[in-house]
Enzyme design. Structure first.
Site, PDB file in Angstrom:
ATOM      1  N   CYS A   2      -3.138  18.900   1.925  1.00 59.32           N
ATOM      2  CA  CYS A   2      -2.828  18.358   0.590  1.00 59.32           C
ATOM      3  C   CYS A   2      -1.756  17.274   0.732  1.00 59.32           C
ATOM      4  O   CYS A   2      -0.966  17.273   1.648  1.00 59.32           O
ATOM      5  CB  CYS A   2      -2.283  19.460  -0.298  1.00 59.32           C
ATOM      6  SG  CYS A   2      -3.438  20.822  -0.462  1.00 59.32           S
ATOM      7  N   ARG A  27      -5.582  12.193   4.557  1.00 58.21           N
ATOM      8  CA  ARG A  27      -5.415  13.627   4.852  1.00 58.21           C
ATOM      9  C   ARG A  27      -6.642  14.422   4.459  1.00 58.21           C
ATOM     10  O   ARG A  27      -6.774  15.583   4.813  1.00 58.21           O
ATOM     11  CB  ARG A  27      -4.196  14.179   4.106  1.00 58.21           C
ATOM     12  CG  ARG A  27      -2.871  13.556   4.527  1.00 58.21           C
ATOM     13  CD  ARG A  27      -1.788  13.858   3.504  1.00 58.21           C
ATOM     14  NE  ARG A  27      -1.277  15.210   3.617  1.00 58.21           N
ATOM     15  CZ  ARG A  27      -0.087  15.510   4.148  1.00 58.21           C
ATOM     16  NH1 ARG A  27       0.676  14.547   4.616  1.00 58.21           N
ATOM     17  NH2 ARG A  27       0.341  16.743   4.217  1.00 58.21           N
ATOM     18  N   TRP A  75      -6.674  19.812  -1.082  1.00 58.08           N
ATOM     19  CA  TRP A  75      -7.752  20.156  -0.154  1.00 58.08           C
ATOM     20  C   TRP A  75      -7.947  21.644  -0.351  1.00 58.08           C
ATOM     21  O   TRP A  75      -7.124  22.463   0.057  1.00 58.08           O
ATOM     22  CB  TRP A  75      -7.294  19.815   1.263  1.00 58.08           C
ATOM     23  CG  TRP A  75      -8.398  19.719   2.243  1.00 58.08           C
ATOM     24  CD1 TRP A  75      -9.373  18.791   2.292  1.00 58.08           C
ATOM     25  CD2 TRP A  75      -8.634  20.628   3.315  1.00 58.08           C
ATOM     26  NE1 TRP A  75     -10.211  19.040   3.339  1.00 58.08           N
ATOM     27  CE2 TRP A  75      -9.792  20.163   3.989  1.00 58.08           C
ATOM     28  CE3 TRP A  75      -8.004  21.764   3.794  1.00 58.08           C
ATOM     29  CZ2 TRP A  75     -10.320  20.799   5.092  1.00 58.08           C
ATOM     30  CZ3 TRP A  75      -8.530  22.396   4.892  1.00 58.08           C
ATOM     31  CH2 TRP A  75      -9.687  21.915   5.526  1.00 58.08           C
ATOM     32  N   ASN A 101       1.582  22.692  -1.191  1.00 62.46           N
ATOM     33  CA  ASN A 101       0.890  22.428   0.057  1.00 62.46           C
ATOM     34  C   ASN A 101       1.068  23.654   0.930  1.00 62.46           C
ATOM     35  O   ASN A 101       2.160  24.202   1.013  1.00 62.46           O
ATOM     36  CB  ASN A 101       1.563  21.195   0.713  1.00 62.46           C
ATOM     37  CG  ASN A 101       0.708  20.633   1.834  1.00 62.46           C
ATOM     38  OD1 ASN A 101      -0.395  21.121   2.073  1.00 62.46           O
ATOM     39  ND2 ASN A 101       1.222  19.628   2.490  1.00 62.46           N
ATOM     40  N   GLY A 102      -0.029  24.157   1.515  1.00 58.91           N
ATOM     41  CA  GLY A 102       0.092  25.353   2.343  1.00 58.91           C
ATOM     42  C   GLY A 102      -0.502  26.553   1.616  1.00 58.91           C
ATOM     43  O   GLY A 102      -1.250  26.405   0.663  1.00 58.91           O
ATOM     44  N   GLU A 487      -3.115 -22.520  -2.060  1.00 54.71           N
ATOM     45  CA  GLU A 487      -2.868 -21.181  -1.513  1.00 54.71           C
ATOM     46  C   GLU A 487      -2.415 -21.282  -0.058  1.00 54.71           C
ATOM     47  O   GLU A 487      -1.492 -20.581   0.363  1.00 54.71           O
ATOM     48  CB  GLU A 487      -4.115 -20.311  -1.634  1.00 54.71           C
ATOM     49  CG  GLU A 487      -3.992 -18.903  -1.076  1.00 54.71           C
ATOM     50  CD  GLU A 487      -2.903 -18.056  -1.742  1.00 54.71           C
ATOM     51  OE1 GLU A 487      -2.368 -18.471  -2.798  1.00 54.71           O
ATOM     52  OE2 GLU A 487      -2.562 -16.991  -1.193  1.00 54.71           O
ATOM     53  N   LYS A 491       1.108 -19.745   1.165  1.00 52.32           N
ATOM     54  CA  LYS A 491       1.209 -18.771   2.260  1.00 52.32           C
ATOM     55  C   LYS A 491       2.180 -19.263   3.333  1.00 52.32           C
ATOM     56  O   LYS A 491       3.019 -18.506   3.811  1.00 52.32           O
ATOM     57  CB  LYS A 491      -0.184 -18.542   2.876  1.00 52.32           C
ATOM     58  CG  LYS A 491      -1.070 -17.647   2.057  1.00 52.32           C
ATOM     59  CD  LYS A 491      -0.634 -16.222   2.181  1.00 52.32           C
ATOM     60  CE  LYS A 491      -0.796 -15.361   0.970  1.00 52.32           C
ATOM     61  NZ  LYS A 491      -0.254 -15.784  -0.273  1.00 52.32           N
ATOM     62  N   GLU A 494       5.683 -19.029   2.028  1.00 50.56           N
ATOM     63  CA  GLU A 494       6.141 -17.648   1.837  1.00 50.56           C
ATOM     64  C   GLU A 494       6.540 -16.987   3.153  1.00 50.56           C
ATOM     65  O   GLU A 494       7.563 -16.339   3.249  1.00 50.56           O
ATOM     66  CB  GLU A 494       5.021 -16.804   1.199  1.00 50.56           C
ATOM     67  CG  GLU A 494       4.818 -17.010  -0.286  1.00 50.56           C
ATOM     68  CD  GLU A 494       3.656 -16.169  -0.812  1.00 50.56           C
ATOM     69  OE1 GLU A 494       2.557 -16.241  -0.224  1.00 50.56           O
ATOM     70  OE2 GLU A 494       3.865 -15.439  -1.801  1.00 50.56           O
ATOM     71  N   HIS A 510      -1.758 -41.529  -4.582  1.00 44.70           N
ATOM     72  CA  HIS A 510      -0.772 -41.631  -5.675  1.00 44.70           C
ATOM     73  C   HIS A 510       0.544 -40.970  -5.277  1.00 44.70           C
ATOM     74  O   HIS A 510       1.209 -40.364  -6.092  1.00 44.70           O
ATOM     75  CB  HIS A 510      -1.348 -40.972  -6.934  1.00 44.70           C
ATOM     76  CG  HIS A 510      -2.649 -41.554  -7.363  1.00 44.70           C
ATOM     77  ND1 HIS A 510      -2.751 -42.678  -8.152  1.00 44.70           N
ATOM     78  CD2 HIS A 510      -3.919 -41.209  -7.046  1.00 44.70           C
ATOM     79  CE1 HIS A 510      -4.029 -42.977  -8.342  1.00 44.70           C
ATOM     80  NE2 HIS A 510      -4.763 -42.108  -7.684  1.00 44.70           N
ATOM     81  N   LYS A 609       7.780  -8.330  -3.927  1.00 43.59           N
ATOM     82  CA  LYS A 609       6.345  -8.138  -4.093  1.00 43.59           C
ATOM     83  C   LYS A 609       5.951  -8.247  -5.563  1.00 43.59           C
ATOM     84  O   LYS A 609       4.879  -8.685  -5.902  1.00 43.59           O
ATOM     85  CB  LYS A 609       5.942  -6.755  -3.557  1.00 43.59           C
ATOM     86  CG  LYS A 609       4.447  -6.486  -3.597  1.00 43.59           C
ATOM     87  CD  LYS A 609       3.651  -7.502  -2.805  1.00 43.59           C
ATOM     88  CE  LYS A 609       2.171  -7.296  -2.896  1.00 43.59           C
ATOM     89  NZ  LYS A 609       1.394  -8.444  -2.409  1.00 43.59           N
TER      90      LYS A 609
HETATM   91  C1  BG6 Z   1       4.924 -12.595  -6.065  1.00 44.99           C
HETATM   92  C2  BG6 Z   1       4.196 -12.065  -4.857  1.00 44.99           C
HETATM   93  O1  BG6 Z   1       6.125 -11.945  -6.209  1.00 44.99           O
HETATM   94  O2  BG6 Z   1       4.153 -12.394  -7.231  1.00 44.99           O
HETATM   95  C3  BG6 Z   1       2.939 -12.857  -4.692  1.00 44.99           C
HETATM   96  O3  BG6 Z   1       5.010 -12.183  -3.703  1.00 44.99           O
HETATM   97  C4  BG6 Z   1       2.094 -12.692  -5.940  1.00 44.99           C
HETATM   98  O4  BG6 Z   1       2.233 -12.409  -3.548  1.00 44.99           O
HETATM   99  C5  BG6 Z   1       2.887 -13.039  -7.208  1.00 44.99           C
HETATM  100  O5  BG6 Z   1       0.980 -13.551  -5.865  1.00 44.99           O
HETATM  101  C6  BG6 Z   1       2.128 -12.529  -8.436  1.00 44.99           C
HETATM  102  O6  BG6 Z   1       2.113 -11.124  -8.354  1.00 44.99           O
HETATM  103  P1  BG6 Z   1       1.014 -10.294  -9.189  1.00 44.99           P
HETATM  104  O7  BG6 Z   1       1.290  -8.871  -8.856  1.00 44.99           O
HETATM  105  O8  BG6 Z   1       1.253 -10.619 -10.639  1.00 44.99           O
HETATM  106  O9  BG6 Z   1      -0.325 -10.759  -8.723  1.00 44.99           O
END
Ligand code: BG6
Length: 614
Positions: A2, A27, A75, A101-102, A487, A491, A494, A510, A609
């Site tokens: 679990c 798991r 599980w 669990n267990g 993009e 990348k 970033e 331009h 993130k």
């Molecule tokens: C940034 C992330 O903080 O937010 C990017 O580092 C991401 O990777 C962007 O594209 C938008 O985040 P989300 O979660 O709204 O798609």
């Protein structure tokens, strides 16, 4: 085995617990459930038999804004896999919730004693009796942690227990008895987690403590206290989890980013599952709760997102106009909310947010809601805020994306926008079934094509070695190549901190052409399409000024052999789906350049993130 996950802090507990459970899926389990404190401090319980997706479907749109909760993947040992036997298990009054669990070996004796006191059981599990006993002690005013100690004293076997009580929202108590599955405590900033397994904690913290057999822990948002087997206070070290344990969550890849780039064939397959159908070939998107009349009355589509999600939106715009024949536009969420957009009930707003918590995208959605727009959101996180605002959610199903730089979720977003466009086109009667069938068939080939693109990794690594020391890059593209240029530049910025700009190639004269010299390489997206010749002349202009060119071309393309310094050949796919294979070299190039430069690929400086603040 679990899986157990618990969270208490300041962030949405639902998505964190569910994502944690997803990381424990390996798991093996046959049902899953969550218990979350809603804003009134009551317990929200959801359980579902089968895989986590069943639970995700069940909670879709109903998860409370909880900041504390526990979850479990079961599980089955005692009692078959069904909703009643799934965890969390509750006492009859729903005052305490417990995950386990267990095995509790004397559970039948305990059940009998509780039954003789009038206790009624609703499951066949050995776990439920613990909930009854815990509730009895708490009802007598005994402290929750002390109550857990009393229960453990009478329950034989090797197990771990994690419990919460409606009398103390935000508090989680846990016990480890014998050598069953362990309990790991994660120490975050203003938040704490408990889990049966390190992997569920890693996206949030690497500062962890471990319960030894016989020990108890009292977890609150900003404090953790331990008791030993005799109930005496215990000090425990907080360990900075060594790299190797983090590596296990990476599945053998050096970085989460590289792992997630390589997951894309499966990511795209999972995104299509149950949506891209055959006999006849068609798309049936879930998460579009609109009638044919509503769809036919649409006069415009606005797609909003930030960062990588916005670049996916730009690809989606092409699909919406081409296949659904609805005027479409893309907006950076932060711009959208402040530009006094003209919106009405015939404007469909599609938002894209992997985490579903991006503050600007949420604000843009609020703006759309005020204007009465129908909304669909594309999201990778069940229970996230965006899924509660939109009328419908199309889930990416990509699994946790741990690296800060989005990769696999971009592929999922682009694919889902392709699917949404085809579905809307069919509902509006603007899409030739032949075209739909061809697009579906082409999309079903993507996992193979993306896999072929990934086989270019060594080639990309060699190219990266040649350009890793450059301090400026230009990315150029036209049509569907333009969002890929943006993009690719994002990348590179970033993960390697190189200054990189993405530009519509038509803009070259331009301005950007003034930047070109031998120190500034250009990545040119030049697949064989209707603008190939224009891309070729852009490349000539760059080469004439001694700029190096890395050209991304179609398979077996030789018209640029004499021009480009380096060539990246894309696997053959339908022209509309080129972004789904072209994004792979963009990701790999930036990854390998960052590697050469020794950057912190998974957690680049200054980046988060999820940007939950403006
Ligand atoms: C940034 C992330 O903080 O937010 C990017 O580092 C991401 O990777 C962007 O594209 C938008 O985040 P989300 O979660 O709204 O798609």
């Amino acid at each position: 085995m679990c899986g157990i996950v618990g969270y208490t802090g300041h962030r949405p507990a639902g998505p964190i617990v569910i994502e944690g459970l997803r990381r424990l899926e390996y798991r093996g389990y046959d049902s899953a459930g969550v218990a979350l404190f809603d804003e009134r401090g009551e317990l929200y319980i959801a359980r579902a038999t089968g895989k986590l997706d069943a639970l995700v479907q069940r909670v879709e749109g109903t998860l409370p804004p909880a900041v504390c909760g526990i979850g479990h993947t079961r599980w089955a040992t005692h009692g078959e896999p069904n909703d009643a036997n799934a965890h969390p298990q509750l006492d009859p009054l729903g005052r305490v919730a417990i995950v386990h669990n267990g095995i509790i070996e004397n559970y039948d004796v305990l059940r009998k004693e509780v039954a003789e006191r009038g206790g009624l059981f609703s499951s066949e599990t050995d776990t439920e009796v613990v909930a009854h006993l815990l509730a009895e002690h708490v009802a007598r005013g005994i402290d929750l942690l002390e109550a857990l100690r009393l229960v453990v004293a009478g329950a034989q076997g090797a197990y771990s227990l994690v419990a919460v009580s409606v009398d103390e929202p935000g508090r989680i108590v846990a016990a480890r008895v014998g050598n069953a599955g362990g309990i790991v405590i994660g120490h975050g900033d203003g938040e704490h987690l408990v889990a049966s397994d390190l992997g569920a904690l890693l996206p949030h913290t690497r500062r962890v403590s471990f319960l030894e057999p016989g020990e108890f822990v009292d977890v609150r948002r900003d404090a953790v206290a331990y008791l030993d087997a005799e109930g005496q206070p215990l000090e425990k070290a907080v360990e900075e989890q060594p790299f190797d344990a983090v590596a296990t969550a990476k599945g053998g890849y050096k970085h989460f980013m590289l792992k997630e780039v390589h997951e894309q064939p499966v990511t795209v397959l999972d995104a299509m599952r149950g949506r891209y159908l055959l006999h006849p070939a068609r798309v049936e998107m879930d998460g579009l709760p609109f009638t044919v009349e509503q769809v036919r009355a649409l006069t415009r589509v606005v797609i909003v997102g930030m960062g990588t999600s916005m670049h996916a939106a730009m690809v989606g715009r092409h699909y919406i106009e081409r296949f659904a024949r609805i005027p479409a536009e893309v907006d950076n969420s932060a711009e959208f909310r402040y530009r006094y957009p003209v919106l009405d009930e015939h404007t469909l707003v599609i938002s894209i947010s992997q985490a579903g918590e991006t503050v600007d995208t949420l604000a843009a959605m609020d703006e759309a809601k005020r204007a009465g727009c129908p909304q669909v959101t594309i999201c990778n996180t069940p229970g996230a805020q965006t899924t509660r605002v939109a009328d419908g959610t199309v889930f990416m199903r990509s699994g946790p994306e741990v690296a800060v730089a989005s990769t696999k979720t971009m592929s999922a977003s682009m694919l889902l926008l392709h699917g949404i466009a085809l579905h809307l086109g069919r509902m509006r009667g603007t899409l030739d079934p032949e075209v739909e069938a061809r697009q579906v068939t082409a999309a079903l080939h993507l996992p193979v094509a993306i896999g072929e693109a990934l086989e270019m990794a060594p080639h990309l690594q060699r190219i990266a070695g040649r350009y890793a020391q450059c301090e400026d890059f230009l990315f150029l593209g036209r049509g569907l190549g333009y969002p890929m240029a943006l993009e690719g530049a994002l990348k590179l910025k970033e993960v390697s901190y190189i200054h990189a700009e993405g530009y519509a190639a038509g803009e070259m004269k331009h301005g950007p052409i003034a930047l070109i010299d031998e120190s500034m390489p250009t990545v040119a997206l030049a697949p064989r399409d209707e603008v190939f010749d224009k891309m070729r002349s852009n490349i000539q202009q760059v080469r004439a000024r001694h700029g190096a060119v890395i050209a991304v071309v179609s398979k077996d393309e030789h018209a640029l052999d004499d021009l480009a310094n380096d060539l990246i050949e894309l696997p053959a796919v339908d022209a509309a789906l080129v972004p789904l294979v072209a994004v792979v070299p963009m990701q790999l190039l930036s990854y390998y350049i960052a590697l050469v430069r020794g950057a912190d690929v998974d957690q680049p400086r200054n980046l988060a993130k999820t940007v939950t603040v403006e």
